[in-house]
Enzyme design. Structure first.
Site, PDB file in Angstrom:
ATOM      1  N   LYS A   1       7.495   4.661   0.843  1.00  0.00           N
ATOM      2  CA  LYS A   1       6.721   5.391  -0.170  1.00  0.00           C
ATOM      3  C   LYS A   1       7.519   6.630  -0.585  1.00  0.00           C
ATOM      4  CE  LYS A   1       2.017   4.019   0.989  1.00  0.00           C
ATOM      5  NZ  LYS A   1       2.441   2.878   1.806  1.00  0.00           N
TER       6      LYS A   1
ATOM      7  N   ASP B   1       6.698   1.051  -2.438  1.00  0.00           N
ATOM      8  CA  ASP B   1       5.253   0.900  -2.637  1.00  0.00           C
ATOM      9  C   ASP B   1       4.810   1.746  -3.830  1.00  0.00           C
ATOM     10  OD1 ASP B   1       5.088  -0.673  -0.367  1.00  0.00           O
ATOM     11  OD2 ASP B   1       4.114   0.848   0.870  1.00  0.00           O
TER      12      ASP B   1
ATOM     13  N   ARG C   1       6.316  -6.692  -6.720  1.00  0.00           N
ATOM     14  CA  ARG C   1       5.167  -7.117  -5.914  1.00  0.00           C
ATOM     15  C   ARG C   1       3.926  -6.774  -6.734  1.00  0.00           C
ATOM     16  NH1 ARG C   1       4.135  -3.214  -1.246  1.00  0.00           N
ATOM     17  NH2 ARG C   1       5.650  -4.387  -0.033  1.00  0.00           N
TER      18      ARG C   1
ATOM     19  N   LYS D   1      -3.618  -5.534  -6.420  1.00  0.00           N
ATOM     20  CA  LYS D   1      -4.729  -5.076  -7.277  1.00  0.00           C
ATOM     21  C   LYS D   1      -4.705  -3.556  -7.429  1.00  0.00           C
ATOM     22  CE  LYS D   1      -7.879  -8.897  -6.375  1.00  0.00           C
ATOM     23  NZ  LYS D   1      -9.238  -9.305  -5.964  1.00  0.00           N
ATOM     24  N   GLY D   2      -4.342  -2.825  -6.351  1.00  0.00           N
ATOM     25  CA  GLY D   2      -4.345  -1.359  -6.398  1.00  0.00           C
ATOM     26  C   GLY D   2      -5.364  -0.797  -5.425  1.00  0.00           C
TER      27      GLY D   2
ATOM     28  N   ARG E   1      -7.783   3.539   3.759  1.00  0.00           N
ATOM     29  CA  ARG E   1      -7.783   2.664   2.565  1.00  0.00           C
ATOM     30  C   ARG E   1      -8.241   1.253   2.934  1.00  0.00           C
ATOM     31  NH1 ARG E   1      -3.142   5.685   1.247  1.00  0.00           N
ATOM     32  NH2 ARG E   1      -1.712   4.064   1.926  1.00  0.00           N
TER      33      ARG E   1
END
Ligand code: FAD
Length: 317
Positions: free
Chosen positions: A96, A130, A181, A184-185, A298
């Site tokens: 990230k 990511d 990649r 959906k989020g 998450r």
């Protein structure tokens, strides 16, 4: 409502400080996190490899607050690349940019990202960046595009189907042959930039999947390096989305090496195994490390049943 609550908890530092310390929370997180150490993570990947699955390893961390922490996070990734090489496990790496300090100093973040790409390239590995919340979408795309343009083709990115802008972004990435990649989020975004209903997100996912499957052919024949993963990676546990992609195969005369499915560690293992048994490449996202808190929140946000699982762990303590 529950989703919004857990996503806001994932960002609250007071909650992170108190919840991370709780033994039952750490125990519950282990359903989705392979362990706190690199050794545990490599062992988890060895187990997956034995079952015919491949992996992408993520040393957990995000929103780094100090430059020295960003440098430390990059060092952990370099050690991870080395460990993958030495152990011979079938895995690439996810990172990230907020962990590498993009919110502190973009030049520092770029230097660290390129250092990681250089090390990965030397050991024949691939780095997936990511996608985080929408404040970082354009910065992340710019960073990956500029790395690829300066010759680092061993990197790819993530597109979130819930963002309205994704149908344009995906064309930019395809035009630069950047592996994508599709997910959906996982963040909370306002309705002016993200689809608000699950139906809209699913429709967007199916459309973007079709775009990627069609692009796969051109990329494979144009410039594919056999060491990198497939051009298109479909990251979802949603069987309807997976069925849609499988139906596209004959319609597009698609080949299985054009794409792979990706799922999260600890989620739908039955489906991971079934797809592997049907001859698909399935890559499991394996997170590890001590900074498991926001990732775990998450995962709780995604599914109310996970909250009950969390509460059950509280009563087992
Ligand atoms: C490999 C991988 C990488 C990802 N990378 C990113 C990224 O870079 N950026 C980003 O924003 N998001 C990322 N995500 C998360 C993604 O955006 C979704 O939030 C998440 O995958 C849930 O969506 P779904 O497609 O599985 O569909 P959903 O409709 O949410 O779920 C479909 C089914 O999957 C199962 N399921 C889904 N989530 C869970 C869960 N937490 N616990 C238990 N079961 C569950 C349930 O059976 C559910 O009915 C990634 C996901 C995967 C699989």
């Amino acid at each position: 409502m529950l989703r919004a609550f857990f996503i806001s908890l994932s960002k609250a530092s007071w909650a992170q400080r108190s919840i991370s310390r709780l033994g039952f929370a750490r125990r519950a997180s282990r359903r989705f996190v392979a362990g706190e150490t690199l050794e545990e993570a490599i062992r988890a990947v060895e187990d997956l490899n034995r079952e015919g699955l491949v992996a992408t390893l993520d040393h957990l961390g995000e929103n780094t607050a100090k430059a020295e922490d960003a440098v430390g996070a990059a060092q952990e990734v370099l050690e991870l690349i080395e460990a993958i090489h030495l152990s011979g496990v079938k895995a690439n790496v996810s990172i990230k940019l907020s962990q590498l300090g993009i919110n502190l100093n973009e030049d520092l973040c770029r230097d660290l990202y390129l250092k990681i790409l250089e090390s990965a390239r030397n050991s024949g590995n691939f780095i997936r960046v990511d996608m985080e919340d929408s404040s970082l979408t354009q910065k992340t795309i710019n960073m990956v595009l500029s790395a690829v343009r300066s010759g680092y083709t061993n990197t790819g990115i993530v597109i979130q189907a819930y963002l309205r802008r994704s149908c344009e972004d995906i064309q930019t990435l395809i035009a630069s042959n950047i592996p994508v990649r599709l997910c959906k989020g996982a963040y909370k975004e306002p309705a002016n930039i993200a689809f608000a209903t699950m139906d809209e997100v699913n429709r967007s996912y199916d459309d973007l999947a079709e775009t990627l499957m069609t692009a796969g052919a051109r990329w494979i024949y144009a410039s594919a390096d056999p060491r990198w993963p497939a051009f298109a990676a479909f990251a979802t546990h949603d069987e309807r989305r997976i069925d849609h992609i499988r139906r596209l195969e004959p319609a597009l005369s698609a080949r299985r090496e054009w794409f792979e499915f990706q799922m999260l560690y600890g989620i739908r293992r039955d489906l991971q195994k079934a797809l592997t048994a049907s001859g698909y490449t399935v890559r499991v996202y394996v997170p590890y490390g001590t900074h498991w808190y926001p990732y775990f929140m998450r995962r709780l946000a995604e599914r109310p049943a996970n909250v009950w699982f969390f509460i059950k762990n509280l009563f087992r303590s």
